[in-house]
Enzyme design. Structure first.
Site, PDB file in Angstrom:
ATOM      1  N   HIS A 353       0.788  -1.232   0.000  1.00  0.00           N
ATOM      2  CA  HIS A 353       0.000   0.000   0.000  1.00  0.00           C
ATOM      3  C   HIS A 353       0.815   1.274   0.000  1.00  0.00           C
ATOM      4  CE1 HIS A 353      -4.188  -1.302   0.516  1.00  0.00           C
ATOM      5  NE2 HIS A 353      -3.647  -2.373   1.069  1.00  0.00           N
ATOM      6  N   LYS A 541      -9.206  14.008   3.753  1.00  0.00           N
ATOM      7  CA  LYS A 541      -8.326  12.844   3.845  1.00  0.00           C
ATOM      8  C   LYS A 541      -7.434  13.051   5.053  1.00  0.00           C
ATOM      9  CE  LYS A 541      -6.950  13.887  -0.358  1.00  0.00           C
ATOM     10  NZ  LYS A 541      -6.984  12.640  -1.089  1.00  0.00           N
ATOM     11  N   ARG A 542      -6.668  12.040   5.438  1.00  0.00           N
ATOM     12  CA  ARG A 542      -5.751  12.232   6.552  1.00  0.00           C
ATOM     13  C   ARG A 542      -4.816  13.410   6.289  1.00  0.00           C
ATOM     14  NH1 ARG A 542      -5.523   8.403  10.780  1.00  0.00           N
ATOM     15  NH2 ARG A 542      -3.750   9.634  11.509  1.00  0.00           N
ATOM     16  N   LYS A 547       0.166  14.731   1.206  1.00  0.00           N
ATOM     17  CA  LYS A 547      -1.171  14.996   0.661  1.00  0.00           C
ATOM     18  C   LYS A 547      -1.377  16.488   0.382  1.00  0.00           C
ATOM     19  CE  LYS A 547      -3.348  10.856   2.712  1.00  0.00           C
ATOM     20  NZ  LYS A 547      -4.163  10.219   1.658  1.00  0.00           N
ATOM     21  N   THR A 649      -8.616   6.591  -2.616  1.00  0.00           N
ATOM     22  CA  THR A 649      -9.977   6.121  -2.892  1.00  0.00           C
ATOM     23  C   THR A 649     -10.972   7.264  -2.707  1.00  0.00           C
ATOM     24  OG1 THR A 649     -10.077   5.313  -0.611  1.00  0.00           O
ATOM     25  CG2 THR A 649      -9.645   3.675  -2.339  1.00  0.00           C
ATOM     26  N   LYS A 653     -14.626   8.182  -4.738  1.00  0.00           N
ATOM     27  CA  LYS A 653     -15.929   8.486  -4.127  1.00  0.00           C
ATOM     28  C   LYS A 653     -16.462   9.808  -4.660  1.00  0.00           C
ATOM     29  CE  LYS A 653     -14.146   6.570   0.181  1.00  0.00           C
ATOM     30  NZ  LYS A 653     -13.465   7.007   1.427  1.00  0.00           N
TER      31      LYS A 653
HETATM   32  C1  LIG Z   1     -12.167   7.144   1.694  1.00  0.00           C
HETATM   33  C2  LIG Z   1     -11.696   7.564   3.014  1.00  0.00           C
HETATM   34  C3  LIG Z   1     -10.338   7.826   3.224  1.00  0.00           C
HETATM   35  C4  LIG Z   1      -9.301   7.742   2.120  1.00  0.00           C
HETATM   36  O1  LIG Z   1      -9.211   8.986   1.479  1.00  0.00           O
HETATM   37  P1  LIG Z   1      -7.997   9.351   0.499  1.00  0.00           P
HETATM   38  O2  LIG Z   1      -8.438  10.629  -0.110  1.00  0.00           O
HETATM   39  O3  LIG Z   1      -7.925   8.239  -0.501  1.00  0.00           O
HETATM   40  O4  LIG Z   1      -6.797   9.476   1.336  1.00  0.00           O
HETATM   41  C5  LIG Z   1      -9.933   8.231   4.488  1.00  0.00           C
HETATM   42  N1  LIG Z   1     -10.816   8.355   5.488  1.00  0.00           N
HETATM   43  C6  LIG Z   1     -12.126   8.119   5.325  1.00  0.00           C
HETATM   44  C7  LIG Z   1     -13.045   8.301   6.478  1.00  0.00           C
HETATM   45  C8  LIG Z   1     -12.616   7.711   4.092  1.00  0.00           C
HETATM   46  O5  LIG Z   1     -13.926   7.470   3.946  1.00  0.00           O
END
Ligand SMILES: *Cc1c(COP(=O)(O)O)cnc(C)c1O
Length: 812
Positions: A353, A541-542, A547, A649, A653
């Site tokens: 990952h 995101k985190r 990022k 991911t 979404k």
């Molecule tokens: C989808 C999701 C992530 C991943 O987000 P990235 O933009 O791919 O880093 C992190 N936290 C939550 C709560 C999510 O639903």
């Protein structure tokens, strides 16, 4: 079932479980009653599913993951059972607000971010595709911390998610398993064979709590098995004559329960903490033992294990499955080394990952030796054999042996262990897999080329479209029918509608309605008024340097500067939304949160600027918060330093909900662009090859960008001249990380390109029909990122498992 019949059932459940009438029931009691009625039918199918798998001797995949970020299950379970509308209508007719009732469920936050959410999406797809799949995880007593923002700073609070009963789990005390830690190993010779006796170990009881995973409209109910660490009085030596024993016992009990007490709140970072290593072995040992117990009921020789079982490990965290399976086969099942190795190598598969060096696990040899003395011997033997093989079979790699060894420089390298011990090694997006093959794992690719493969990540469209945005799902179904729900690739049937004015209007109306809902949430919780016609620009995101929330924020500050310089500046109104948790020990990330909040405070209270821009930091980013934000988003920020984000991911979404992406050519953004075409995505910035070239040549000079770009200087100087904080040292570390530590993530290098891309965003948005056309094209191609596609690829290309139909159960 009708609304009247369900109402009657719920009335009876309220009385039998809580002694309440409908009129006196609280929303919590109503929520629990709903779960109880659902569980009756889930449990019947659950038993049937497991019996069918055993009768058919189906091959099963066991997905081992330290994280499962499930969020709430009530709505996705109701959707999959085909009961969502009925329950919503019934609740409404009984005078309850369905949303309020569903929100009684506490998120199961047993994960940090993308990796844990991926595991949860995979479980949904496995069950929905009728595939025999099991999740293996840990039942942490506390999930990922709850984030509060106080004076702009992140504050962490414990996530006590089990405070009210967790309605979906079933404790299986009868299936508890003993896991052994520490002790010593004595070697003896018996009949010419070496035997290993593990003694003086500490015994921990692993108790499984099973959560049913309900498939979409198909009777399949798979299992997520979460292990909890418990002590037993008979695993402690009481000396009845000594009075202190009771207190010693309580200490001992505490020390054992600690193993499953909390989730480590780090994402993309490795910490060599002993308790974390214990957690990993706890999951691995309990999981594998329970698999072998179940396999033995099939009365097949162990040599056939890999025809019945495949173990997929989610990153290296569970890579002790390799030596632990060897231990069980050799010490418990009495197989020889070669036989055991042949089985292990055919049973384990590994998903990588990350290529971030700070996230690659390497445990001190001493720690492994002390905690798992028998496993240490096995790892040592695997390493010896692997290095010998390299020496004899790959003379060209001889000088790379120390770099490739599993044990080197007093550390055990977990990714090496995982690669040597598994038959499949996959990355999670095309670019990421190529980086593994060409760079990070190149020598391993030379030795095991056939093991490497790509499986681009995905998300379950059932949760991330049907559940979170039913209005959009309806508009889609009105245009192209409902086949896309089972076959998400059929969303491409929307392409002919991309230029259709009335379809565009329908899409625009849904987006606007969703913005109104989000605006009312923000008003209610933050007392900030946002313009529901503004561009909703989301970065969720985190929080991590790579990022690049900071790059986004620099653009925000730049717009703020422009508005002040030119009060008549024509700017399309924007709402910048941030949601991000920082690891509690990640100082830089926490400072960025403070800076976002300081900038928000300034802008939102500026009489002129606030008419055009609003900045909102939404606290406690989690699955449930993501579900509120994503349907309202226009623009998806996916701006990681190229090469650093394995897949992402969140990008998928947002695309599926009609947001356009502004992003670097990183992770799955590359594949989004391939599908939608360059004109339907806003890409910018360094490519991964350019980032590697800079790093190799060492020729990046961040200071030049500061010196040569007046806009950047005007942005950055505000960090250190008390503009956003009375405390003039508050943001100096951010400033220094860019100028004196040479901007590790190329924020300054990409600023100009990013700003230009943002200008394109604004221009495009002003042409509403163009924008909507692009939005529709994005939705149309998002079916490719359904985790059903991902799981189908895993099932066919790695796992070799097939769908098993579960018969229709006739109840009353
Ligand atoms: C989808 C999701 C992530 C991943 O987000 P990235 O933009 O791919 O880093 C992190 N936290 C939550 C709560 C999510 O639903």
């Amino acid at each position: 079932m009708t609304v009247e019949q369900l109402s009657q059932m719920l009335r009876e459940k309220l009385t039998s479980s809580f002694g309440k009438s409908l009129e006196d029931a609280t929303t919590k009691e109503m929520f629990q009653s709903i779960c109880l009625t659902m569980k009756e039918s889930i449990n019947a199918n659950w038993r049937m599913t497991q019996e069918t798998y055993d009768e058919n001797e189906s091959k099963q995949v066991y997905y081992f993951s330290m994280e499962f970020l499930l969020g709430r299950l009530i709505e996705s379970n109701l959707l999959n059972m085909g009961l969502l509308d009925l329950y919503k209508d019934t609740l409404t007719s009984l005078g309850f607000d369905p949303e309020e009732v569903f929100r009684e469920e506490h998120d199961a936050g047993l994960g940090n971010g993308g990796l844990g959410r991926l595991a949860a999406c995979f479980l949904d797809s496995l069950a929905s595709l009728q595939l025999p799949g099991y999740g293996m995880g840990i039942r942490y007593k506390y999930g990922l911390f709850q984030q509060k923002v106080v004076n702009g700073y992140q504050v962490e609070l414990p996530d006590n998610w089990l405070k009210d009963e967790y309605m979906w789990e079933t404790k299986r005390g009868d299936k508890a398993i003993e896991v052994r830690f520490g002790g010593t190993v004595e070697t003896t010779m018996e009949n010419g064979h070496l035997h290993f006796h593990h003694q003086d170990y500490e015994r921990v009881l692993a108790v499984p709590y099973d959560v049913p995973i309900v498939g979409y409209d198909n009777n399949t109910v798979n299992t997520l098995r979460l292990w909890s660490a418990e002590s037993t009085t008979n695993s402690f030596h009481f000396h009845s004559s000594r009075g202190h024993d009771y207190y010693h016992y309580l200490d001992y009990k505490r020390s054992i329960e600690k193993i499953s007490e909390f989730l480590y709140p780090d994402d993309s970072y490795y910490e060599g903490k002993i308790l974390r290593l214990k957690q990993q072995y706890f999951l691995v040992s309990a999981g594998l033992q329970s698999i072998l117990q179940r396999f033995k009921k099939r009365n097949k020789p162990l040599a056939q294990l890999s025809e019945h079982v495949v173990v997929q490990i989610n990153d290296t965290h569970p890579s002790l499955v390799v030596p632990e399976l060897m231990r069980l086969l050799i010490d418990e099942e009495k197989l020889g080394w070669d036989e055991a190795w042949a089985i292990t190598e055919k049973t384990v598969a590994y998903t990588n990952h990350t290529t971030l060096s700070e996230a690659l696990e390497k445990w001190p040899e001493e720690m492994i030796k002390t905690l798992f003395p028998r496993l240490y011997l096995i790892i040592h033997e695997i390493n010896e054999r692997f290095c010998k093989m390299l020496w004899y079979d790959y003379p060209k790699l001889r000088e790379k042996i120390s770099e490739m060894a599993i044990i080197s420089y007093e550390h055990v390298h977990m990714s090496h262990l995982a690669m040597v011990g598994s038959f499949s090694i996959n990355g999670v997006a095309k670019l990421h897999t190529n980086i593994l093959k060409d760079r990070v794992m190149k020598p391993f690719y030379t030795v095991f080329p056939e093991r490497f493969n790509n499986k681009t990540n995905g998300i379950t469209h059932r949760r991330w479209l049907l559940n979170v945005n039913p209005e959009l799902a309806n508009v889609i179904s009105e245009a192209i029918g409902t086949n896309w729900i089972r076959t998400p690739n059929e969303l491409t049937k929307l392409l002919p509608f991309a230029e259709d004015a009335s379809f565009q209007q329908a899409i625009a109306k849904v987006k606007h309605d969703n913005k109104l809902k989000l605006a009312s949430f923000i008003k209610r919780h933050y007392d900030i008024t946002i313009d529901d016609h503004s561009i909703v620009d989301v970065h969720i995101k985190r929080l991590h340097g790579y990022k690049r929330q900071l790059l986004n924020l620099f653009h925000v500050i730049h717009l703020y500067n422009r508005c002040i310089e030119d009060p008549y500046l024509e700017l399309t109104p924007r709402t910048f939304i941030f949601g991000a948790k920082a690891a509690p020990g990640y100082f830089f990330a926490k400072q960025v949160i403070k800076l976002i909040n300081a900038v928000a405070e300034k802008i939102n209270h500026h009489p002129q600027v606030s008419k055009k821009i609003k900045v909102v930091f939404l606290e406690n980013y989690s699955v449930s918060l993501a579900e509120r934000i994503i349907p309202a988003a226009d623009l998806s920020e996916q701006i990681s330093t190229a090469s650093k984000e394995a897949s992402g991911t969140g990008n998928m979404k947002l695309m599926m909900n009609g947001a356009l992406t502004i992003g670097t050519l990183d992770g799955a953004n590359v594949e989004i662009r391939e599908l939608v075409g360059d004109e339907n995505i806003f890409t910018f910035g360094l490519t991964s090859d350019e980032v590697f070239r800079y790093q190799q040549a060492g020729e990046y000079r961040a200071r030049d960008y500061y010196n040569n770009d007046r806009r950047l200087r005007n942005v950055m100087d505000l960090l250190v001249n008390q503009h956003f904080s009375d405390d003039d040292v508050e943001f100096k570390d951010i400033f220094y990380s860019l100028l004196y530590n040479n901007d590790e993530y190329f924020v300054l290098r990409d600023f100009d390109n990013y700003t230009e891309a943002q200008n394109n965003v604004q221009e495009t948005y002003q042409q509403q029909s163009d924008w909507l056309q692009k939005s529709i094209i994005n939705i149309a191609y998002s079916g490719n990122f359904s985790s059903d596609r991902t799981i189908q690829e895993y099932a066919e290309e790695i796992w070799q498992i097939k769908p098993t139909k579960i018969g229709n159960l006739i109840i009353n």
